[in-house]
Design a protein around this motif. Structure first.
Motif, PDB file in Angstrom:
ATOM      1  N   UNK A  67       6.227  22.486 -12.344  1.00  0.00           N
ATOM      2  CA  UNK A  67       4.953  21.761 -12.468  1.00  0.00           C
ATOM      3  C   UNK A  67       3.956  22.334 -11.463  1.00  0.00           C
ATOM      4  N   UNK A  68       2.719  21.862 -11.518  1.00  0.00           N
ATOM      5  CA  UNK A  68       1.690  22.397 -10.614  1.00  0.00           C
ATOM      6  C   UNK A  68       0.537  21.403 -10.502  1.00  0.00           C
ATOM      7  N   UNK A  69       0.030  21.250  -9.274  1.00  0.00           N
ATOM      8  CA  UNK A  69      -1.166  20.446  -8.979  1.00  0.00           C
ATOM      9  C   UNK A  69      -1.016  18.981  -9.403  1.00  0.00           C
ATOM     10  N   UNK A  70       0.183  18.440  -9.269  1.00  0.00           N
ATOM     11  CA  UNK A  70       0.375  17.000  -9.432  1.00  0.00           C
ATOM     12  C   UNK A  70       0.131  16.331  -8.080  1.00  0.00           C
ATOM     13  N   UNK A  71      -0.131  15.040  -8.093  1.00  0.00           N
ATOM     14  CA  UNK A  71      -0.565  14.383  -6.856  1.00  0.00           C
ATOM     15  C   UNK A  71       0.321  13.201  -6.493  1.00  0.00           C
ATOM     16  N   UNK A  72       0.386  12.948  -5.187  1.00  0.00           N
ATOM     17  CA  UNK A  72       1.035  11.771  -4.622  1.00  0.00           C
ATOM     18  C   UNK A  72      -0.026  10.975  -3.871  1.00  0.00           C
ATOM     19  N   UNK A  73      -0.077   9.682  -4.101  1.00  0.00           N
ATOM     20  CA  UNK A  73      -0.993   8.853  -3.324  1.00  0.00           C
ATOM     21  C   UNK A  73      -0.336   8.501  -1.988  1.00  0.00           C
ATOM     22  N   UNK A  74      -1.163   8.304  -0.975  1.00  0.00           N
ATOM     23  CA  UNK A  74      -0.672   7.978   0.372  1.00  0.00           C
ATOM     24  C   UNK A  74      -1.271   6.644   0.782  1.00  0.00           C
ATOM     25  N   UNK A  75      -0.399   5.723   1.192  1.00  0.00           N
ATOM     26  CA  UNK A  75      -0.858   4.407   1.639  1.00  0.00           C
ATOM     27  C   UNK A  75      -0.520   4.243   3.120  1.00  0.00           C
ATOM     28  N   UNK A  76      -1.568   4.094   3.951  1.00  0.00           N
ATOM     29  CA  UNK A  76      -1.367   3.824   5.372  1.00  0.00           C
ATOM     30  C   UNK A  76      -1.320   2.308   5.548  1.00  0.00           C
ATOM     31  N   UNK A  77      -0.159   1.807   5.939  1.00  0.00           N
ATOM     32  CA  UNK A  77       0.025   0.357   6.001  1.00  0.00           C
ATOM     33  C   UNK A  77      -0.405  -0.252   7.321  1.00  0.00           C
ATOM     34  N   UNK A  78      -0.698   0.573   8.323  1.00  0.00           N
ATOM     35  CA  UNK A  78      -1.130   0.041   9.621  1.00  0.00           C
ATOM     36  C   UNK A  78      -2.176   0.979  10.208  1.00  0.00           C
ATOM     37  N   UNK A  79      -2.635   0.667  11.418  1.00  0.00           N
ATOM     38  CA  UNK A  79      -3.694   1.454  12.080  1.00  0.00           C
ATOM     39  C   UNK A  79      -3.130   2.433  13.098  1.00  0.00           C
ATOM     40  N   UNK A  80      -1.833   2.756  12.976  1.00  0.00           N
ATOM     41  CA  UNK A  80      -1.170   3.604  13.968  1.00  0.00           C
ATOM     42  C   UNK A  80      -1.851   4.970  14.093  1.00  0.00           C
ATOM     43  N   UNK A  81      -2.317   5.532  12.954  1.00  0.00           N
ATOM     44  CA  UNK A  81      -2.890   6.878  12.964  1.00  0.00           C
ATOM     45  C   UNK A  81      -4.414   6.865  12.811  1.00  0.00           C
ATOM     46  N   UNK A  82      -5.073   5.750  13.121  1.00  0.00           N
ATOM     47  CA  UNK A  82      -6.536   5.712  13.049  1.00  0.00           C
ATOM     48  C   UNK A  82      -7.141   6.737  14.017  1.00  0.00           C
ATOM     49  N   UNK A  83      -8.091   7.510  13.526  1.00  0.00           N
ATOM     50  CA  UNK A  83      -8.754   8.507  14.372  1.00  0.00           C
ATOM     51  C   UNK A  83      -8.015   9.827  14.464  1.00  0.00           C
ATOM     52  N   UNK A  84      -6.919  10.002  13.737  1.00  0.00           N
ATOM     53  CA  UNK A  84      -6.151  11.244  13.780  1.00  0.00           C
ATOM     54  C   UNK A  84      -6.508  12.139  12.590  1.00  0.00           C
ATOM     55  N   UNK A  85      -6.205  13.425  12.773  1.00  0.00           N
ATOM     56  CA  UNK A  85      -6.266  14.399  11.685  1.00  0.00           C
ATOM     57  C   UNK A  85      -4.845  14.712  11.258  1.00  0.00           C
ATOM     58  N   UNK A  86      -4.695  15.097   9.961  1.00  0.00           N
ATOM     59  CA  UNK A  86      -3.342  15.219   9.418  1.00  0.00           C
ATOM     60  C   UNK A  86      -3.082  16.613   8.851  1.00  0.00           C
ATOM     61  N   UNK A  87      -1.844  17.081   9.086  1.00  0.00           N
ATOM     62  CA  UNK A  87      -1.334  18.302   8.463  1.00  0.00           C
ATOM     63  C   UNK A  87      -0.071  17.912   7.702  1.00  0.00           C
ATOM     64  N   UNK A  88      -0.086  18.063   6.364  1.00  0.00           N
ATOM     65  CA  UNK A  88       1.036  17.692   5.516  1.00  0.00           C
ATOM     66  C   UNK A  88       1.818  18.948   5.139  1.00  0.00           C
ATOM     67  N   UNK A  89       3.160  18.857   5.242  1.00  0.00           N
ATOM     68  CA  UNK A  89       4.037  19.995   4.969  1.00  0.00           C
ATOM     69  C   UNK A  89       5.085  19.604   3.927  1.00  0.00           C
TER      70      UNK A  89
END
Length: 264
Positions: free
Chosen positions: A28-50
């Motif tokens: 497959x190709x270019x399918x997507x996953x939604x991301x739900x942040x359930x708390x404010x632990x990472x507020x103000x951060x930048x993200x690198x997904x691997x």
């Protein structure tokens, strides 16, 4: 880019969980996953997904993360192997000297075997340039965008204020005193002679002049008949004589003196 959401990742502190393990088939190709942040632990951060296909993470790939929609896009490389697919996130905050880096636990998915529709083509790996640009954009939006927007807004407000004050004449001072007269320039060359103008109207009659000196004695010469001189208002001189058969003769010299010619 239009795509299909095939699953969801939920964040709880530094723990990632999924709602469905088997998300797609191989190739497959270019399918997507939604991301739900359930708390404010990472507020103000930048993200690198691997992502990787083994827990040792010998070979990892980078996922594109849309911060506005909070979705991950999985490239072709994520679906090239049948079996487990691991996805994790690393959060960044601060400058290089005091950088805070927080990795999360990996979340596990399963890719089901399928036939390769492009067996002759080598799998395409995502470009690190795009990922680096995406990460830089996130860091800029989190750490610098508000300050940059304020600087631009303040600069525009200052420009608008200067324009308004110029229109109101606030920067226009009183007129200064007149400076001294400069030295006279040299005389220009004489222009060409103009055309002669129309004759003016006749002026008023002048005062009578003084009586002239007595002239020299005249010479009396006999002439036949009677002659008389008259002048008109235009300055013309007329000779009147009585003998129509023998008109008198006259000459004018260069000084405009009139002489009567007397026959011998």
């Amino acid at each position: 880019m239009d795509s299909i959401i095939i699953g969801k990742i939920q964040q709880y502190g530094t723990i990632l969980k999924n709602d469905n393990t088997e998300i797609a088939y191989q190739y497959a190709e270019n399918l997507q996953l939604s991301v739900e942040f359930t708390d404010s632990f990472f507020d103000g951060y930048s993200f690198l997904w691997l992502y990787c296909h083994d827990r040792d993470m010998v070979k990892t790939g980078v996922l594109e993360f849309d911060t506005t929609k909070s979705v991950l896009t999985l490239p072709r490389g994520a679906f090239e192997k049948e079996g487990n697919l691991y996805i994790s996130m690393c959060a960044y905050k601060g400058s290089e000297k005091d950088m805070i880096r927080i990795p999360t636990s990996p979340v596990e998915f399963y890719i089901t075997q399928s036939l390769n529709p492009q067996a002759a083509n080598a799998p395409r790996e995502p470009g690190w340039e795009d990922v680096a640009l995406s990460l830089f954009t996130q860091i800029f939006n989190h750490d610098f965008k508000d300050r940059t927007d304020k600087v631009v807004s303040d600069a525009q407000a200052a420009i608008d204020d200067i324009k308004r004050r110029l229109e109101n004449g606030e920067f226009t001072g009183a007129q200064g005193i007149q400076g001294p007269v400069g030295p006279q320039g040299i005389q220009g060359i004489q222009g060409p002679k103009g055309e002669q103008g129309d004759q003016g109207i006749q002026g008023i009659k002048g005062d009578k002049g003084d009586k002239g000196d007595k002239g020299a004695d005249g010479v009396v010469t006999l002439a036949n008949g009677m002659i008389a001189f008259t002048g008109d208002a235009a300055g013309n001189l007329y000779c009147n004589y009585t003998d129509a058969t023998a008109p008198p003769g006259f000459e004018v010299d260069t000084n405009n003196n009139i002489y009567m010619v007397i026959p011998d």
